[in-house]
Design a protein around this motif. Structure first.
Motif, mmCIF file in Angstrom:
data_model
loop_
_atom_site.group_PDB
_atom_site.id
_atom_site.type_symbol
_atom_site.label_atom_id
_atom_site.label_comp_id
_atom_site.label_asym_id
_atom_site.label_seq_id
_atom_site.Cartn_x
_atom_site.Cartn_y
_atom_site.Cartn_z
ATOM 1 N N THR A 162 0.902 -1.073 -0.054
ATOM 2 C CA THR A 162 0.223 -0.026 0.084
ATOM 3 C C THR A 162 0.746 1.270 -0.056
ATOM 4 O OG1 THR A 162 -0.254 -0.128 2.325
ATOM 5 C CG2 THR A 162 -1.836 -1.269 1.017
ATOM 6 N N ARG A 163 0.239 2.217 0.462
ATOM 7 C CA ARG A 163 1.103 3.683 0.331
ATOM 8 C C ARG A 163 1.541 4.091 1.610
ATOM 9 N NH1 ARG A 163 -1.514 7.875 -3.220
ATOM 10 N NH2 ARG A 163 0.379 8.899 -3.074
ATOM 11 N N LYS A 164 2.416 4.682 1.779
ATOM 12 C CA LYS A 164 2.972 5.349 3.059
ATOM 13 C C LYS A 164 2.078 6.757 3.357
ATOM 14 C CE LYS A 164 6.850 7.406 5.170
ATOM 15 N NZ LYS A 164 8.310 8.042 5.142
ATOM 16 N N VAL A 165 1.930 7.160 4.397
ATOM 17 C CA VAL A 165 1.155 8.328 4.864
ATOM 18 C C VAL A 165 1.954 9.353 5.178
ATOM 19 C CG1 VAL A 165 -0.544 9.334 6.450
ATOM 20 C CG2 VAL A 165 -0.832 7.121 5.357
ATOM 21 N N SER A 166 2.994 9.070 6.316
ATOM 22 C CA SER A 166 4.011 10.016 6.906
ATOM 23 C C SER A 166 4.680 10.647 5.928
ATOM 24 C CB SER A 166 4.916 9.609 7.713
ATOM 25 O OG SER A 166 3.903 9.120 8.976
ATOM 26 N N ALA A 188 -2.214 16.615 11.148
ATOM 27 C CA ALA A 188 -1.115 16.127 10.132
ATOM 28 C C ALA A 188 0.357 16.542 10.442
ATOM 29 C CB ALA A 188 -1.500 16.958 8.809
ATOM 30 N N GLU A 189 0.425 17.565 11.301
ATOM 31 C CA GLU A 189 1.969 18.018 11.529
ATOM 32 C C GLU A 189 2.381 16.755 12.227
ATOM 33 O OE1 GLU A 189 1.601 21.435 13.905
ATOM 34 O OE2 GLU A 189 0.599 22.880 12.428
ATOM 35 N N GLY A 190 1.687 15.979 13.034
ATOM 36 C CA GLY A 190 2.198 14.762 13.672
ATOM 37 C C GLY A 190 2.866 13.812 12.928
ATOM 38 N N PHE A 191 2.213 13.808 11.708
ATOM 39 C CA PHE A 191 2.831 13.043 10.551
ATOM 40 C C PHE A 191 3.772 13.470 9.493
ATOM 41 C CE2 PHE A 191 -1.019 11.328 12.127
ATOM 42 C CZ PHE A 191 -0.890 9.785 12.071
ATOM 43 N N ALA A 192 4.320 14.567 9.732
ATOM 44 C CA ALA A 192 5.229 15.432 9.165
ATOM 45 C C ALA A 192 4.729 15.595 7.848
ATOM 46 C CB ALA A 192 6.438 14.515 9.108
ATOM 47 N N MET A 193 3.554 15.906 7.631
ATOM 48 C CA MET A 193 3.049 16.221 6.259
ATOM 49 C C MET A 193 2.989 17.847 6.052
ATOM 50 S SD MET A 193 -0.448 13.783 6.551
ATOM 51 C CE MET A 193 -0.873 13.463 4.793
ATOM 52 N N PRO A 194 3.620 18.136 4.846
ATOM 53 C CA PRO A 194 3.330 19.648 4.527
ATOM 54 C C PRO A 194 1.893 19.724 4.386
ATOM 55 C CG PRO A 194 5.080 18.615 3.292
ATOM 56 C CD PRO A 194 4.240 17.521 4.149
ATOM 57 N N VAL A 195 1.362 21.079 4.523
ATOM 58 C CA VAL A 195 -0.240 21.202 4.371
ATOM 59 C C VAL A 195 -0.209 22.748 3.881
ATOM 60 C CG1 VAL A 195 -2.113 21.808 5.895
ATOM 61 C CG2 VAL A 195 -0.530 20.143 6.642
ATOM 62 N N ARG A 196 -1.146 22.508 2.868
ATOM 63 C CA ARG A 196 -1.561 23.975 2.091
ATOM 64 C C ARG A 196 -2.933 23.871 2.249
ATOM 65 N NH1 ARG A 196 2.184 24.242 -3.118
ATOM 66 N NH2 ARG A 196 4.278 24.076 -2.029
ATOM 67 N N TYR A 197 -3.721 24.916 2.011
ATOM 68 C CA TYR A 197 -5.257 24.867 2.131
ATOM 69 C C TYR A 197 -5.643 25.939 1.212
ATOM 70 C CZ TYR A 197 -4.888 29.733 4.432
ATOM 71 O OH TYR A 197 -4.773 30.818 4.413
ATOM 72 N N HIS A 198 -7.080 25.689 0.620
ATOM 73 C CA HIS A 198 -7.717 26.681 -0.375
ATOM 74 C C HIS A 198 -9.101 27.054 0.270
ATOM 75 C CE1 HIS A 198 -9.748 27.903 -3.898
ATOM 76 N NE2 HIS A 198 -10.809 27.262 -3.563
ATOM 77 N N LYS A 199 -9.289 28.021 0.216
ATOM 78 C CA LYS A 199 -10.579 28.741 0.627
ATOM 79 C C LYS A 199 -10.743 30.093 0.110
ATOM 80 C CE LYS A 199 -10.968 30.345 5.063
ATOM 81 N NZ LYS A 199 -10.820 30.609 6.414
#
Length: 312
Positions: A139-143, A163-174
């Motif tokens: 399967t596919r990694k998440v972190s 998501a920060e706990g998974f070391a995921m870069p975050v961007r948002y749209h609104k």
């Protein structure tokens, strides 16, 4: 001393229904043989209404309630209410924000992990006796993967923090950039979808976001991308989503909400890369209790002071 009259559109939990009836003179609209006919005959008697994001209150019902002053709604969704009509008539409405943020955000992360790692599919594989005869596919990694969030309100922010706990870069749209947010803003939804490994929908429903996630957005997310929806089913063009998944043009989907729920497209049932949940984002004992308490507190605050605690 007589109890205040309250019109309740649809049933909530037995506990809530019981507590509401203990404090108020409640008319259970769903128990009437012809609810609309009842409202046409006796709707003038009600100034207070209790409903939910599931049942709402239609314009047709509202027309039969000329003396309505306040609606106390269970949930954070407000798309089933005719907001312009409410504003024009000066009817205030409350929802139950904040108390469900954690559970909905937890579920969003659960869907990200389950859809990428295919936990539910692996469970079915073991239960069906498949393990002795075969190896479950990789399967596919998440972190460390890139997370795009559509809507950065209270729930969206709670998802981003997790998501920060998974070391995921975050961007948002609104619609408007949140200058106080530490996350990257992307004004172009297609650009966000192209960038993201996971695209999580945490925006309101309603006309402004109807089918916001269309075939173009799904194509931009692509055959390796995963869509997670914990907002409203109407935000996604559901036929386009089904087509993209069946054709392999989208990597997977974790869905807690659907258009026309509780009906779910049967084409999705056999897909191992799709996780289907029955709209349970806030469905924990702790959160549902706090939501019920907030509905009751809003109702009593309006009776006592003419003001809602959590107005929309």
């Amino acid at each position: 001393m007589s109890k205040p009259k309250v019109l309740q559109i649809g049933a909530l939990s037995e506990r809530f229904n019981r507590e509401l009836a203990e404090c108020y003179e409640v008319t259970a609209l769903w128990q009437r043989v012809d609810p609309l006919a009842f409202l046409q005959e006796q709707g003038t008697a009600f100034e207070l209404l209790v409903s939910s994001a599931r049942f709402g209150c239609s314009a047709e019902q509202l027309a039969c309630l000329p003396n309505l002053r306040a609606i106390c709604s269970f949930g954070v969704g407000y798309d089933p209410y005719p907001l312009e009509l409410l504003r024009d008539r000066g009817i205030v409405i409350s929802t139950t924000p904040d108390v469900l943020n954690d559970c909905v955000a937890d579920l969003a992360m659960g869907l990200i992990i389950d859809t990428a790692r295919q936990l539910a599919a692996a469970d079915r594989f073991v239960r069906a006796g498949g393990w002795p005869a075969a190896t479950f596919p990789l399967t596919r990694k998440v972190s460390g993967k890139k997370l795009g969030i559509v809507g950065l309100g209270r729930i969206g922010q709670a998802i981003a923090r997790r998501a920060e706990g998974f070391a995921m870069p975050v961007r948002y749209h609104k619609r408007c950039q949140d200058l106080s947010s530490p996350y990257g803003f992307e004004a172009d939804l297609l650009a966000l979808a192209r960038w993201a490994d996971f695209l999580v929908l945490a925006c309101p429903g309603g006309a402004a976001t109807h089918h916001l996630i269309d075939a173009d957005v799904l194509a931009a997310l692509g055959p390796q991308g995963i869509l997670v929806n914990i907002s409203r089913g109407s935000v996604v063009d559901q036929p386009a989503l089904v087509t993209a998944l069946l054709n392999g043009h989208l990597g997977g989907a974790g869905l807690d909400v659907f258009e026309g729920e509780p009906t779910v497209p049967a084409e999705l049932f056999a897909l191992p890369n799709v996780v289907l949940l029955p709209h349970v984002g806030s469905g924990t004992h702790e959160t549902r209790l706090r939501m019920e308490e907030l509905v009751l507190a809003n109702l009593q605050a309006f009776i006592d002071k003419g003001e809602l605690l959590t107005p929309l």
